[in-house]
Design a protein around this motif. Structure first.
Motif, PDB file in Angstrom:
ATOM      1  N   ARG A 146      -0.844   9.074   3.122  1.00  0.00           N
ATOM      2  CA  ARG A 146      -2.172   9.314   2.974  1.00  0.00           C
ATOM      3  C   ARG A 146      -2.882  10.267   4.069  1.00  0.00           C
ATOM      4  NH1 ARG A 146      -4.168   4.555   2.563  1.00  0.00           N
ATOM      5  NH2 ARG A 146      -3.755   4.270   0.155  1.00  0.00           N
ATOM      6  N   GLN A 147      -2.302  10.146   5.124  1.00  0.00           N
ATOM      7  CA  GLN A 147      -3.182  11.044   6.215  1.00  0.00           C
ATOM      8  C   GLN A 147      -2.518  12.529   6.396  1.00  0.00           C
ATOM      9  OE1 GLN A 147      -1.946  10.228  10.438  1.00  0.00           O
ATOM     10  NE2 GLN A 147      -0.004   9.256   9.481  1.00  0.00           N
ATOM     11  N   PRO A 159       0.553   4.614  -1.128  1.00  0.00           N
ATOM     12  CA  PRO A 159       0.259   5.722  -0.743  1.00  0.00           C
ATOM     13  C   PRO A 159      -0.210   5.842   0.703  1.00  0.00           C
ATOM     14  CG  PRO A 159      -1.570   4.700  -2.044  1.00  0.00           C
ATOM     15  CD  PRO A 159      -0.281   3.730  -2.197  1.00  0.00           C
ATOM     16  N   ALA A 160      -0.195   4.770   1.404  1.00  0.00           N
ATOM     17  CA  ALA A 160      -0.527   4.640   2.896  1.00  0.00           C
ATOM     18  C   ALA A 160       0.841   5.561   3.578  1.00  0.00           C
ATOM     19  CB  ALA A 160      -0.676   3.413   3.415  1.00  0.00           C
ATOM     20  N   TYR A 169      -1.435  13.494  -3.705  1.00  0.00           N
ATOM     21  CA  TYR A 169      -0.604  12.574  -4.261  1.00  0.00           C
ATOM     22  C   TYR A 169      -1.190  11.471  -5.228  1.00  0.00           C
ATOM     23  CZ  TYR A 169       2.668   8.473  -3.356  1.00  0.00           C
ATOM     24  OH  TYR A 169       3.447   7.566  -3.437  1.00  0.00           O
ATOM     25  N   ASP A 204       0.956  -1.198  -0.037  1.00  0.00           N
ATOM     26  CA  ASP A 204       0.072   0.115   0.055  1.00  0.00           C
ATOM     27  C   ASP A 204       0.847   1.155   0.145  1.00  0.00           C
ATOM     28  OD1 ASP A 204      -1.932   1.806   0.131  1.00  0.00           O
ATOM     29  OD2 ASP A 204      -2.719   1.095   2.145  1.00  0.00           O
ATOM     30  N   TYR A 208      -5.918  14.341  -0.892  1.00  0.00           N
ATOM     31  CA  TYR A 208      -6.361  13.659  -1.947  1.00  0.00           C
ATOM     32  C   TYR A 208      -5.276  12.683  -2.335  1.00  0.00           C
ATOM     33  CZ  TYR A 208      -8.531  11.934  -6.557  1.00  0.00           C
ATOM     34  OH  TYR A 208      -8.777  11.395  -7.405  1.00  0.00           O
ATOM     35  N   THR A 209      -5.527  11.261  -2.478  1.00  0.00           N
ATOM     36  CA  THR A 209      -4.704  10.270  -3.145  1.00  0.00           C
ATOM     37  C   THR A 209      -5.361   9.501  -3.893  1.00  0.00           C
ATOM     38  OG1 THR A 209      -5.130   8.659  -1.282  1.00  0.00           O
ATOM     39  CG2 THR A 209      -3.185  10.149  -0.859  1.00  0.00           C
TER      40      THR A 209
END
Length: 597
Positions: free
Chosen positions: A137-138, A133-134, A172, A131, A142-143
């Motif tokens: 992400r926070q 983009p994890a 991202y 994963d 927008y991802t």
């Protein structure tokens, strides 16, 4: 031949993005090939590529660029490891509400030679994480994964639309290598998406009831106070806040500011703090919290009066991305600062309302004059009298900064008015605001976050942004601590400045280590065992064997550098450093030894 990479670059250019700060990897063959196609066919690339040897420097440069231009920049990095290399700059663009589009390739999913872009190098198996983009992400607004070249342009436009809408921030996008290598029909590649059809969301206004409630309270209050920090990220708010303050004799206080919110010389600007005690809270019967993340720190004894009305005006009044944030408020308004200030000015400009408040305004004005006079006098005393630190040799920070301010004013054509200060002094933040005394909207940049290492890369990006936006700065000057200097990856940053002809002045406030962790310890254990320990004992000191930071810049980017250890050397060295940047057009770094931690 056109690929997904072709469409991404074209869409960025169509959206008005002029620069991409990049760190290439094995996921980018299609991008490198596309750039060469553009050079062969038109002699230049659609987007100017700024090669960055380190990802954090790239994102910091993009942040500085976006802060100066008011427009988003692009950053391109390499799979999961490049995403991780963005490091603390991700936190800064998030907390600093800076619109930046980050694109990262991802390892190919396939290992089938029949598929263009499939795994063909050994690192690609290691880089294929569950994963990607994890990782960020926070922190993102927008991802999204681009899964086809056919809709890549629309994905880019959607990301930019979100990035530039309040609360602004980073986005991202990512794509597998097979996707970026996907060949697309020329008709799709040449399609133009109009940025006018993908506008940012308009800034919201105060509701009619909220506007009336705030105006009525302002007219009746004995001592109203506006606390702000970030409204000046939009330079248009600065004259508006100054006007509203003048119209109704409202005090303005900045708490943990990241931008010039009101000119330093405004007669109603009466204080600033980075978490210390705000004595004015004991007197204010009306507080307006305008675009401020930390209006006060409760554990420092700060608390509004029990009878004080508290109104919050912010693009995110609940601070929904903070784990905890709360003030006891009478009114929470999700509104744009520029729009809200314009509404308030229009509502109080009429003669009827001025007459209604006339008896209070004169008393308010007199009170503000006294508070302002006392505040300025305390600063000038420290600046003029205390030139030497307790060690009897090194300059105090107030004396150093005041000397710098005066020298820059004397040597620049605008007398210091058209100078951009990039500030990452951290433990010396309060002193930089007190003694640089910025007047002009947009003349101070800070990351808006708390991750160190922003300043050097941001100075390069700010220089490029100044060219694009025709700001024509006389000088860009960065103020950093020695710890912050090292966090900024100076070898990469000064190489980048030299490569791109973006000379700036750097002043290193060298106290021999990390002052902030020591202050944090003293905040919890003021009389503890560590309270009398040296920085070296506490493992926060860098010690006498620390490098001459100026010479790091000399080696990495051909800069001019000098270390200053005595107060009598300071003036001449600062003069020469400013001259080098202005006349020789190369970076200059002054490593200023100040009292050690």
């Amino acid at each position: 031949m056109y690929t997904t990479a072709s469409l991404i670059f074209k869409t960025l250019a169509d959206a008005g993005i002029t620069h991409a700060f990049v760190n290439w990897g094995n996921d980018h063959p299609a991008f490198l090939e596309e750039l060469e196609r553009e050079r062969v066919e038109s002699g230049k690339t659609a987007v100017e590529i700024v090669t960055c040897p380190h990802e954090m420097v790239a994102l910091s440069a993009a942040q500085g660029y976006a802060q100066v231009t008011g427009k988003p920049a692009a950053v391109i990095v390499h799979v999961d490891v490049g995403t991780q290399g963005l490091a603390g700059a991700v936190h800064n663009v998030d907390r600093g509400h800076t619109p930046v589009l980050i694109y990262a390739g991802a390892a190919p999913q396939a290992a089938d030679k029949r598929i263009k872009g499939a795994k063909n190098e050994w690192p690609m198996w290691l880089q294929d994480v569950p994963d990607q983009p994890a990782i960020v992400r926070q922190y993102m607004r927008y991802t999204a994964q681009i899964q086809s070249g056919r809709n890549a342009g629309r994905m880019v436009m959607r990301a930019l639309q979100i990035a530039t809408s309040e609360p602004k921030g980073p986005v991202y996008l990512w794509a597998r290598r097979e996707t970026s290598e996907e060949e697309i029909d020329p008709s799709i590649a040449k399609e133009t998406l109009s940025i006018e059809k993908w506008p940012a969301v308009d800034g919201s206004a105060l509701s009619a009831p909220a506007l009336k409630q705030i105006v009525d309270a302002l007219l009746e209050a004995q001592f109203p106070l506006i606390i702000t920090a970030h409204s000046g990220r939009n330079p248009k708010t600065v004259p508006l806040l100054a006007e509203l303050s003048s119209l109704l004799a409202i005090g303005v206080y900045t708490s943990c500011p990241s931008a010039v919110c009101i000119p330093w010389t405004h007669p109603h600007y009466i204080g600033t703090s980075y978490g210390g005690k705000n004595e004015l809270l004991d007197h204010a019967d009306l507080l307006i919290l305008l675009d401020v993340d930390i209006p006060w720190v409760d554990t420092k004894g700060n608390k509004p009066r029990d009878d004080a009305q508290v109104f919050v005006i912010d693009s995110d009044p609940l601070k929904t991305t903070f784990g905890w944030s709360h003030v006891d408020a009478d009114l929470l308004c999700k509104a744009d600062a520029e729009v809200a200030l314009s509404q308030l000015i229009a509502a109080v400009e009429g003669p009827e309302l001025k007459t209604r408040a006339a008896s209070k305004l004169s008393a308010r004005e007199a009170r503000l004059q006294q508070i302002r006079s006392d505040w300025v006098a305390s600063q000038e005393s420290a600046e003029q009298v205390k030139s030497l630190a307790a060690d009897g040799t090194t300059p105090t920070v107030p004396f150093l900064l005041a000397s710098l301010r005066n020298i820059v004013a004397a040597q620049t054509p605008s007398q210091g008015e058209n100078v951009l200060w990039v500030n990452e002094a951290i433990s010396n933040y309060p002193l930089t605001w007190a003694y640089l005394r910025p007047e002009v909207p947009g003349s101070v940049l800070q990351s808006g976050g708390s991750s160190l290492g922003y300043c050097l890369g941001a100075s390069v990006g700010a220089y490029l942004g100044g060219i694009v936006s025709d700001k024509k700065y006389d000088l860009i000057a960065a103020i950093v601590g020695d710890g912050t200097f090292l966090f900024g990856i100076p070898a990469s940053a000064y190489w980048l400045a030299n490569r791109n002809n973006t000379p700036f002045l750097t002043i290193v406030l060298n106290n021999g280590g990390w002052a902030s962790p020591r202050y944090s310890m003293l905040g919890v254990y003021p009389d503890g065992l560590g309270s009398t320990a040296s920085g070296e004992q506490l493992s926060v000191g860098f010690g006498p064997e620390a490098p001459d930071y100026s010479q790091v810049a000399v080696a990495a980017g051909g800069a001019w550098g000098k270390r200053v250890e005595k107060v009598e050397e300071l003036h001449a060295v600062l003069q020469e450093a400013v001259r080098v940047v202005l006349e020789e057009k190369r970076c200059a770094v002054v490593d200023c030894i100040i009292e050690s931690i």
